[in-house]
Motif scaffolding. Structure first.
Motif, PDB file in Angstrom:
ATOM      1  N   VAL A 262      51.983   6.179  -4.682  1.00 16.66           N
ATOM      2  CA  VAL A 262      53.300   5.546  -4.588  1.00 16.66           C
ATOM      3  C   VAL A 262      53.176   4.196  -3.878  1.00 16.66           C
ATOM      4  O   VAL A 262      53.684   3.173  -4.348  1.00 16.66           O
ATOM      5  N   GLN A 263      52.441   4.189  -2.739  1.00 17.16           N
ATOM      6  CA  GLN A 263      52.341   2.922  -1.993  1.00 17.16           C
ATOM      7  C   GLN A 263      51.787   1.809  -2.883  1.00 17.16           C
ATOM      8  O   GLN A 263      52.290   0.693  -2.900  1.00 17.16           O
ATOM      9  N   GLN A 264      50.753   2.131  -3.641  1.00 15.44           N
ATOM     10  CA  GLN A 264      50.125   1.086  -4.445  1.00 15.44           C
ATOM     11  C   GLN A 264      50.971   0.701  -5.661  1.00 15.44           C
ATOM     12  O   GLN A 264      51.036  -0.465  -6.032  1.00 15.44           O
ATOM     13  N   PHE A 265      51.642   1.685  -6.264  1.00 13.89           N
ATOM     14  CA  PHE A 265      52.422   1.370  -7.472  1.00 13.89           C
ATOM     15  C   PHE A 265      53.793   0.754  -7.162  1.00 13.89           C
ATOM     16  O   PHE A 265      54.583   0.521  -8.060  1.00 13.89           O
ATOM     17  N   THR A 266      54.048   0.453  -5.881  1.00 12.27           N
ATOM     18  CA  THR A 266      55.207  -0.391  -5.589  1.00 12.27           C
ATOM     19  C   THR A 266      54.958  -1.770  -6.201  1.00 12.27           C
ATOM     20  O   THR A 266      55.885  -2.508  -6.479  1.00 12.27           O
ATOM     21  N   GLY A 267      53.660  -2.109  -6.357  1.00  9.53           N
ATOM     22  CA  GLY A 267      53.322  -3.426  -6.897  1.00  9.53           C
ATOM     23  C   GLY A 267      53.044  -4.448  -5.805  1.00  9.53           C
ATOM     24  O   GLY A 267      52.842  -5.635  -6.091  1.00  9.53           O
ATOM     25  N   MET A 268      52.971  -3.996  -4.547  1.00 16.39           N
ATOM     26  CA  MET A 268      52.751  -4.936  -3.444  1.00 16.39           C
ATOM     27  C   MET A 268      51.501  -5.791  -3.663  1.00 16.39           C
ATOM     28  O   MET A 268      51.505  -7.005  -3.466  1.00 16.39           O
ATOM     29  N   ASN A 269      50.423  -5.120  -4.082  1.00 15.97           N
ATOM     30  CA  ASN A 269      49.180  -5.886  -4.184  1.00 15.97           C
ATOM     31  C   ASN A 269      49.116  -6.810  -5.381  1.00 15.97           C
ATOM     32  O   ASN A 269      48.305  -7.731  -5.414  1.00 15.97           O
ATOM     33  N   VAL A 270      49.998  -6.591  -6.342  1.00 14.75           N
ATOM     34  CA  VAL A 270      50.133  -7.565  -7.422  1.00 14.75           C
ATOM     35  C   VAL A 270      50.469  -8.915  -6.783  1.00 14.75           C
ATOM     36  O   VAL A 270      49.905  -9.954  -7.117  1.00 14.75           O
ATOM     37  N   GLY A 361      60.884  -5.469   1.872  1.00 14.51           N
ATOM     38  CA  GLY A 361      61.069  -4.046   1.564  1.00 14.51           C
ATOM     39  C   GLY A 361      59.792  -3.254   1.769  1.00 14.51           C
ATOM     40  O   GLY A 361      59.791  -2.177   2.355  1.00 14.51           O
ATOM     41  N   PHE A 362      58.663  -3.810   1.329  1.00 17.13           N
ATOM     42  CA  PHE A 362      57.388  -3.091   1.468  1.00 17.13           C
ATOM     43  C   PHE A 362      56.942  -3.043   2.925  1.00 17.13           C
ATOM     44  O   PHE A 362      56.589  -1.986   3.451  1.00 17.13           O
ATOM     45  N   ALA A 363      56.959  -4.216   3.569  1.00 19.88           N
ATOM     46  CA  ALA A 363      56.382  -4.298   4.916  1.00 19.88           C
ATOM     47  C   ALA A 363      57.170  -3.474   5.931  1.00 19.88           C
ATOM     48  O   ALA A 363      56.617  -2.986   6.900  1.00 19.88           O
ATOM     49  N   MET A 364      58.488  -3.321   5.693  1.00 22.38           N
ATOM     50  CA  MET A 364      59.283  -2.550   6.660  1.00 22.38           C
ATOM     51  C   MET A 364      59.200  -1.049   6.378  1.00 22.38           C
ATOM     52  O   MET A 364      59.703  -0.244   7.144  1.00 22.38           O
ATOM     53  N   SER A 365      58.592  -0.655   5.242  1.00 23.22           N
ATOM     54  CA  SER A 365      58.625   0.769   4.912  1.00 23.22           C
ATOM     55  C   SER A 365      57.260   1.289   4.464  1.00 23.22           C
ATOM     56  O   SER A 365      56.437   1.694   5.283  1.00 23.22           O
ATOM     57  N   ALA A 366      57.021   1.249   3.155  1.00 20.53           N
ATOM     58  CA  ALA A 366      55.834   1.902   2.609  1.00 20.53           C
ATOM     59  C   ALA A 366      54.521   1.385   3.205  1.00 20.53           C
ATOM     60  O   ALA A 366      53.570   2.160   3.351  1.00 20.53           O
TER      61      ALA A 366
END
Ligand code: BGC
Length: 462
Positions: A262-270, A361-366
């Motif tokens: 889930v963490q990775q498929f948020t797309g953050m690293n894209v 959104g990512f940095a404050m959560s997942a």
């Protein structure tokens, strides 16, 4: 000041210094993640290679990291945490130098793979080491410090890439991170061995000496800590057997693995790997692309403080819900703006702002919370195995995301790619509801009892 408070402060200082040094591993992790985004454009120009090869240059690092994390479990037990970190640091320096001098796309792929091995080892060993040497009262903040250092590393890499982008010097971008690598190596050389590992190896006298350095001459406290460690070590780590025998343990391992997917498929690293390319798609020139990328890095650092501040106040689930809603909206709107084609100046800025909102959104959560949850849900006797499985998954999923982004853009188009990630984030809201336990304020022992008694996963924190 009395001499005992003086000693207490001095040793507390030593413990903090030790932790900062180990958290530098987080910085390496971040540098490794962040450094490639600014370089790909220039690498592609120099070697005249396709998007497919670029995807491999980006992703070979994650493959190395997955394998490194897999080997690190064995290595940190057999060789010790300190020697594993030293090996990680040496590989880090070697990998960066090789990337800086790369003579072909293949040599770059090998260099990135070695960097990955380094970071796989460090990303498994450093949090373990931190948890073992940090004094009880500051353990929580030391572990958050690790995630913060990851984001600082990413930002530092983005800024250095920006500086070198004026001359297109991609070799310098990749090579210069050898310098913090050497500093890290010197740092880990002076680290003490982990007292827990020393006791594991039957070297109690040395463990005592290390603890005296870290905790001062508080003999009673030190003896208690030694007893606690011995007590814990009596519970053998029998992860694989437990996994085969116990379906409750299989559930917690499955949860850890799923959370990392889930963490990775948020797309953050894209965004981490391809931000300049995304900004190019919005119509910005190279310099603007680089500066916006630096803004992404800064936003990532700042928003991590929101998580650190809220995690023990709001609890895990409300923060995750908020994060996934924000990320779904961010990705969805970026997709819609890209679908509109040519954008006015105002619309371009709005799109950049929405991408930054996604980062918040990512940095404050997942970002930080998934790591926290993954270690909280594993029962003590399977903890090393469970965390090993989820860390390995983190890197494999990271690789899949990195290795498919440009292909997705080319095949289904910019807008649909972002919509796809938006939809995934919306789906993750449901997954959090169904499967994620609220672990705030619950002891690890209580979580373990609940898991082993067969309670549904979402209730094991109560
Ligand atoms: C993730 C990394 C990501 C980083 C961004 C970490 O928690 O595991 O994959 O690049 O956050 O800050």
């Amino acid at each position: 000041m009395t001499s005992s408070t003086h000693t207490a402060e001095k040793t507390r200082g030593t413990a903090v210094f030790t932790c900062i040094l180990a958290a530098l591993a987080g910085l390496m992790f971040g540098l490794d993640i962040g450094v490639i985004s600014g370089a790909t454009h220039f690498i592609q120009e120099e070697f005249q290679i396709s998007d497919r090869v670029i995807e491999w240059i980006v992703s070979s690092m994650m493959l190395g990291a997955a394998l490194g994390a897999l080997g690190a479990g064995w290595m940190s037990a057999a060789l010790g945490r300190k020697r594993s970190l030293i090996l990680g640091a040496i590989l880090f320096v070697l990998g960066s130098v090789l990337c800086g001098f790369a003579w072909s796309p293949n040599s770059l792929i090998v260099g990135r793979f070695i960097l990955g091995l380094a970071i796989g080892i460090a990303s498994f060993t450093a949090p373990l080491y931190l948890a073992e040497v940090a004094p009880e009262q500051i353990r929580g903040s030391m572990i958050s410090l690790y995630q913060l250092m990851i984001t600082v590393g990413i930002l530092a890499a983005f800024l250095s890439d920006t500086a070198f982008s004026y001359s297109g010097a991609w070799r310098w971008m990749l090579g210069i991170i050898a310098i913090p690598g050497v500093l890290f190596l010197i740092g880990v050389l002076v680290l003490p061995d982990s007292p827990r590992w020393l006791i594991m190896k039957g070297r109690k006298q040395q463990a005592l000496e290390v603890l005296r350095k870290l905790r001062g001459n508080e003999e009673a406290i030190i003896q208690q800590e030694i007893r606690d460690i011995e007590e814990q070590l009596r519970i053998p780590q029998r992860g694989w057997h437990l996994f085969k025998e116990n379906s409750n343990f299989r559930r917690s391992v499955g949860l850890g693995v799923l959370l990392q997917i889930v963490q990775q498929f948020t797309g953050m690293n894209v965004v981490m790997y391809y931000a300049p390319r995304i900004f190019e798609g919005m119509g910005y020139d190279t310099q603007a692309q680089m500066w916006f990328t630096a803004a992404v890095g800064l936003t990532n650092v700042l928003a991590t403080f929101i998580a650190i501040f809220l995690v023990d106040r709001w609890g895990r689930k409300p923060i995750l819900y908020t994060g996934f809603v924000v990320m779904a909206i961010g990705m969805g709107v970026v997709g819609t703006m890209m679908n509109m084609g040519t954008l006015s100046h105002g619309q371009q800025i709005f799109t950049v702002a929405m991408l930054l909102i996604f980062i918040v959104g990512f940095a404050m959560s997942a970002g930080p919370l998934i790591w926290t949850l993954c270690s909280e849900v594993q029962p003590l006797k399977g903890r090393d195995f469970g965390i090993g499985c989820s860390t390995f998954t983190n890197w494999i999923a990271n690789m899949i995301v990195g290795a498919t982004f440009l292909t997705l853009l080319n095949v289904i188009g910019n807008a649909a790619t972002f919509w796809l990630y938006g939809a995934l984030n919306a789906f993750f809201i449901l997954l959090v509801f169904w499967l994620v336990p609220e672990t705030k304020g619950t002891t690890l022992e209580q979580i373990e009892r609940n898991l082993m008694s067969g309670k549904p996963l979402r209730d094991i924190g109560q």
